[in-house]
Design a protein around this motif. Sequence first.
Motif, PDB file in Angstrom:
ATOM      1  N   GLU A   9       0.836  -1.201   0.000  1.00 16.61           N
ATOM      2  CA  GLU A   9       0.000   0.000   0.000  1.00 16.61           C
ATOM      3  C   GLU A   9       0.871   1.251   0.000  1.00 16.61           C
ATOM      4  O   GLU A   9       0.611   2.225  -0.723  1.00 16.61           O
ATOM      5  N   LEU A  10       1.932   1.229   0.801  1.00 14.75           N
ATOM      6  CA  LEU A  10       2.852   2.368   0.836  1.00 14.75           C
ATOM      7  C   LEU A  10       3.590   2.514  -0.482  1.00 14.75           C
ATOM      8  O   LEU A  10       3.820   3.631  -0.964  1.00 14.75           O
ATOM      9  N   ALA A  11       3.965   1.394  -1.083  1.00 21.93           N
ATOM     10  CA  ALA A  11       4.633   1.446  -2.383  1.00 21.93           C
ATOM     11  C   ALA A  11       3.708   2.051  -3.438  1.00 21.93           C
ATOM     12  O   ALA A  11       4.146   2.813  -4.312  1.00 21.93           O
ATOM     13  N   ASP A  12       2.415   1.716  -3.360  1.00 27.02           N
ATOM     14  CA  ASP A  12       1.448   2.302  -4.289  1.00 27.02           C
ATOM     15  C   ASP A  12       1.409   3.822  -4.157  1.00 27.02           C
ATOM     16  O   ASP A  12       1.309   4.552  -5.148  1.00 27.02           O
ATOM     17  N   GLU A  13       1.464   4.328  -2.910  1.00 28.27           N
ATOM     18  CA  GLU A  13       1.445   5.775  -2.695  1.00 28.27           C
ATOM     19  C   GLU A  13       2.642   6.446  -3.355  1.00 28.27           C
ATOM     20  O   GLU A  13       2.511   7.477  -4.024  1.00 28.27           O
ATOM     21  N   VAL A  14       3.831   5.862  -3.163  1.00 27.59           N
ATOM     22  CA  VAL A  14       5.034   6.437  -3.761  1.00 27.59           C
ATOM     23  C   VAL A  14       4.941   6.344  -5.285  1.00 27.59           C
ATOM     24  O   VAL A  14       5.329   7.279  -6.013  1.00 27.59           O
ATOM     25  N   ALA A  15       4.418   5.229  -5.796  1.00 27.03           N
ATOM     26  CA  ALA A  15       4.287   5.059  -7.242  1.00 27.03           C
ATOM     27  C   ALA A  15       3.391   6.142  -7.835  1.00 27.03           C
ATOM     28  O   ALA A  15       3.667   6.678  -8.916  1.00 27.03           O
ATOM     29  N   ARG A  16       2.321   6.481  -7.116  1.00 30.08           N
ATOM     30  CA  ARG A  16       1.431   7.533  -7.616  1.00 30.08           C
ATOM     31  C   ARG A  16       2.136   8.892  -7.612  1.00 30.08           C
ATOM     32  O   ARG A  16       1.922   9.717  -8.510  1.00 30.08           O
ATOM     33  N   SER A 118      -3.657   5.210 -10.886  1.00 26.84           N
ATOM     34  CA  SER A 118      -2.912   3.983 -11.143  1.00 26.84           C
ATOM     35  C   SER A 118      -3.183   2.939 -10.071  1.00 26.84           C
ATOM     36  O   SER A 118      -2.409   2.033  -9.864  1.00 26.84           O
ATOM     37  N   ASP A 119      -4.335   3.070  -9.399  1.00 25.88           N
ATOM     38  CA  ASP A 119      -4.582   2.164  -8.279  1.00 25.88           C
ATOM     39  C   ASP A 119      -5.482   1.000  -8.658  1.00 25.88           C
ATOM     40  O   ASP A 119      -6.063   0.363  -7.810  1.00 25.88           O
ATOM     41  N   VAL A 120      -5.622   0.730  -9.972  1.00 24.69           N
ATOM     42  CA  VAL A 120      -6.432  -0.415 -10.399  1.00 24.69           C
ATOM     43  C   VAL A 120      -5.493  -1.547 -10.754  1.00 24.69           C
ATOM     44  O   VAL A 120      -4.799  -1.493 -11.751  1.00 24.69           O
ATOM     45  N   ARG A 121      -5.436  -2.536  -9.916  1.00 21.17           N
ATOM     46  CA  ARG A 121      -4.534  -3.661 -10.165  1.00 21.17           C
ATOM     47  C   ARG A 121      -5.289  -4.784 -10.851  1.00 21.17           C
ATOM     48  O   ARG A 121      -6.459  -5.005 -10.617  1.00 21.17           O
ATOM     49  N   SER A 122      -4.606  -5.514 -11.744  1.00 22.82           N
ATOM     50  CA  SER A 122      -5.288  -6.599 -12.438  1.00 22.82           C
ATOM     51  C   SER A 122      -5.014  -7.920 -11.759  1.00 22.82           C
ATOM     52  O   SER A 122      -3.874  -8.291 -11.572  1.00 22.82           O
ATOM     53  N   PRO A 123      -6.059  -8.610 -11.355  1.00 22.37           N
ATOM     54  CA  PRO A 123      -5.859  -9.930 -10.773  1.00 22.37           C
ATOM     55  C   PRO A 123      -5.507 -10.940 -11.848  1.00 22.37           C
ATOM     56  O   PRO A 123      -5.830 -10.766 -13.006  1.00 22.37           O
TER      57      PRO A 123
END
Length: 539
Positions: A9-16, A118-123
């Motif tokens: 979740e934290l990595a997602d924040e930095v990625a955004r 960019s928070d839509v991840r593909s399963p």
Amino acid sequence: MRRRRDFRELADEVAREIEAGALRGGERLPTQRAFARRRGIAVSTAIRVYGELARRGLVVGEVGRGTFVRAAAPHPGGAALTEGPPRPPGSQPPGLRSPDVRSPDVRSPGLRSPDVRSDVRSPGLPSPDVRSPDVRSDVRSPGLPSPDVRSPGSGPGPAMVNLELNYPLVEGQSALMARALGPLARADVLLEATRPAAPDGTAAAREAAATVLARSGWRPDAGRLLFAGNGRQAIAAALSSLVRPGGRVGVEEVTYPLVRAIAEQLGVRLVPIAVDEQGMLPDALAAAHRTASLAAVYVQPTLQNPLSVTAGAERRARLAAVIRDLGCRVVEDGTWGFLAEDAPAPLAALLPERVIFVDSLSKRVAPGLTLGMLAAPADHLDALARSLRSGGWAAGAFALEAAVRWVGDGTVETLVAAKRADVEVRHGIVRERLIGPGPGPGPGAGAGAGPGAGAGVKGRFRIDPRSYYCWWELPPPWRAETFVAAAAARGIAVTPGPAFAADGQRAGQAVRIGLASPPTEVLAWALDTLVDIAVGEAG
């Protein structure tokens, strides 16, 4: 008690932050200890965050110097595609329209690139291999030579303006689409996004599709949606699930040509049903069923291709009542319905237990990366899913992800608005160059209003102002095939009427003109040339 935060979740924040430009390429990140202190997490969690960012290819660590945001790779020189369509020197790239020839009071709206999350991840979605069916996109009559179709001036040989294919693209479309697709190229996403998918896709895709399909007070149940690779595959899967080989399918007597090709593949027989200015006649449908039972009906109630007719609310209610009495199923094709914002509710709203509603993104967005959508009765979902799997017609995960992003960030809505404006521009060109002064198409703007029909020395025209195609009943002594050949000799490809006849015979001496594909100034020239042929050459 503070919730323990997951390192992903934290990595997602930095990625955004990186994607938004808040952290630029080459910028040094704080030390892991400083990062942990600022975020209120353990140092061990910070180490895992930095490791995740490195795994995604977003940062790079250098011993003794720290961790840096990876600079975006420059675009390589040369063509991005291994082989692309030739274009005339100085012409615009695909997806851009020339604005030179436009009605002075009608302009396409500017297309703004919306913010893209960019928070839509593909399963990962395991599924059988997805194959495209061998369904031809050629709609020319058998026996006619295939013209060498090129953009004007696009290389040696005869240049051909193609008024057969009908794929609308608008100014700025390419950039708008690209923004949403960028995150799918990330190393941590691409593999999952390119896997096959199950026929029911993902929950996010079903919600997005329900939003796209909603119209006139009707919104399909997201739990009853399935996906195909494109609209043609959706129609093929629907008919395959409903009709056994040798079965009979009622269709408008002049209809979408690829339905004929699909029927041939499936071994089913098409039964032509008479039409009028509002499409399929309910009494004619009932009479055909009395002659021999129909297993299903294929119908286009809104902006029917090729006649542009739209059924009003009363006609739809009458058609639904007849179908309910007959007890057969329906495949309702809504592909062009997005252009008719004021059309009545679909048959699927009146007969949810009997109608498979089919649509796609090919006309709203683009034909090359599209998605077929099917809203089906609850008791038919399993059979339809089996048909999608056995035919190899299920959509891929990449198309599902692209659709979710395009719907969620407003791309689809923006493109629909732009194409509604574009069709107004092109209809103005048709009125000016093809139909001319005197009797011409009526407004066709109200619900249930059919297309107008202008008649005169040029023949008779059927077109709705919201439609990207025009049906031209040629003046005597022209025959469809000879007019098509004469047009080809002048560098223009049009489709002969018999290609749309369910039985190959009932179209009369007519041609269909697709208005969407060429730039507006080329369309104007082509229509002028067709008029010259019709009134100036012997048939």
